[in-house]
Design a protein around this motif. Structure first.
Motif: not given
Length: 390
Positions: A286-290, A293, A295, A299-300, A303, A368
């Motif tokens: 989910m962090s990689c997808l953020a 996207a 982010v 911060w990404g 996380c 991911t």
């Protein structure tokens, strides 16, 4: 047979953890000097990624074999020999030899690395009381992250003042010191000695481990973790402004360490280690997808490494949870070393090739995919354990 330890021997556990830092330094010293090596070995840039990862070749080939031999050879003797040899090899590398000799030294260094990462965590499990074992295995899981954070802080001033060679000399001195302390402080007999297995027994045990959902599960999950950890810390600095890299790169492994020793340690009281590993893999994906996207990368990635901290603690805690005897724990550590070194060996060249082909934007997509594979591997082996319990 193992000596009984109703209370954890904290001093010896910390010493064994320090040996883990020395082993992780065998990877970290090259990662933190990678840009300098690109200048020194400018005519070998295409193959330079293997200087980081080829140390794992030994573990890929001999990981499980070593796990079967370490008990017969003796844990203490093997640790002292490996730490001493590792220090000597690091001194040789400080001479900045030819590229071919550097690669050979890294292969030899792999034998010392392999011995440490099999013997030390097995002894930590032996020396830990039952109620504190998960915490100390979580502590062991931080050895890579803490080493990378420390080396990222120590290396720049060393290189600026004394040259790139000083990083390797520093590592040699530390490794030699830990070796002396292990020789003095760790008494023989913590684990009973076994006979050396025959070649046929070694092959049979390989087959048994690879088909065991108990002994192989931590290692298979660890493969997907190690494909990413060293490679991201090695590749990411070149894509960041220098000032950002100097701050962020040490913080990334620290984020993993904090989550491993706090949230990871707490959750291990309530969740099975393999369940926590799956949660960690899914949060990392989910962090990689953020990041993909849009982010903030800073911060990404913070996380991401926090989620990876959960995978760290859960993976090592899974070894004693799934394997009750010292022999099966040593074999699980051997499988973990084998899969981990395979991941470390392939990760950096794999991502360097991918980025050269598709650009940095491909990095979060690949990460991911790898993390989802890690989550699925634990899920699939958990289903197998339910069908075929011990």
């Amino acid at each position: 047979m193992v000596l009984s330890h109703p209370k954890s021997n904290v001093a010896l556990i910390l010493l064994l953890w320090a040996a883990g830092l020395a082993a992780a330094g065998q990877f970290a010293k090259v990662s933190v000097t990678f840009e300098n090596l690109q200048v020194i070995y400018a005519d070998q840039k295409t193959y330079l990624g293997f200087v980081v990862s080829i140390i794992g070749l030994t573990g890929v080939v001999f990981g499980l074999t070593a796990a079967q031999l370490v008990n017969a050879f003796g844990y203490r003797r093997l640790l002292v020999l490996s730490l001493t040899a590792g220090a000597i090899i690091s001194v040789f590398q400080a001479s900045l030899p030819s590229f071919e000799l550097l690669l050979i030294s890294r292969v030899l260094e792999g034998f010392t690395h392999l011995a440490i990462v099999i013997a030390a965590p097995t002894l930590i499990s032996v020396l830990s009381a039952q109620e504190s074992r998960s915490f100390f295995m979580a502590l062991w899981s931080t050895f890579f992250g803490i080493t990378y954070a420390l080396m990222a802080l120590i290396a720049p001033p060393l290189i600026a003042n004394f040259g790139v060679e000083s990083v390797y000399i520093f590592h040699a001195l530390y490794m030699g010191l830990v070796g002396i302390l292990v020789m003095i402080c760790l008494t023989p007999g913590q684990v009973g000695r076994a006979r050396f297995p025959s070649f046929r027994q070694v092959l049979a045990r390989h087959r048994a481990v690879y088909t065991s959902a108990h002994e192989f599960a931590p290692g298979l999950g660890w493969l997907f973790y190690t494909l990413t950890f060293v490679s991201v810390l090695t590749i990411l600095p070149a894509s960041l402004p220098k000032a950002t890299a100097l701050v962020l790169i040490p913080l990334l492994p620290i984020a993993g360490i904090i989550s491993s020793l706090t949230l990871g340690a707490v959750l291990l009281r309530y969740l099975a280690a393999t369940t926590l590993a799956q949660i960690g893999f899914l949060l990392a994906a989910m962090s990689c997808l953020a990041i993909l996207a849009g982010v903030s990368g800073t911060w990404g990635f913070l996380c991401l490494f926090s989620a990876m901290g959960l995978i760290q603690s859960a993976s090592f805690a899974a070894i004693p949870q799934l394997n009750s005897t010292e022999q099966s724990q040593a074999l699980a550590n051997g499988a973990m070393a084998q899969m981990g070194t395979l991941g470390n060996t392939l990760g950096t060249p794999l991502f360097l090739g991918l980025i050269a082909f598709a650009g940095m934007g491909a990095l979060p997509v690949a990460l991911t995919t790898i993390f989802l594979c890690g989550a699925f591997s634990h899920y699939a082996l958990a289903q197998q354990r339910r069908k075929f319990p011990r």
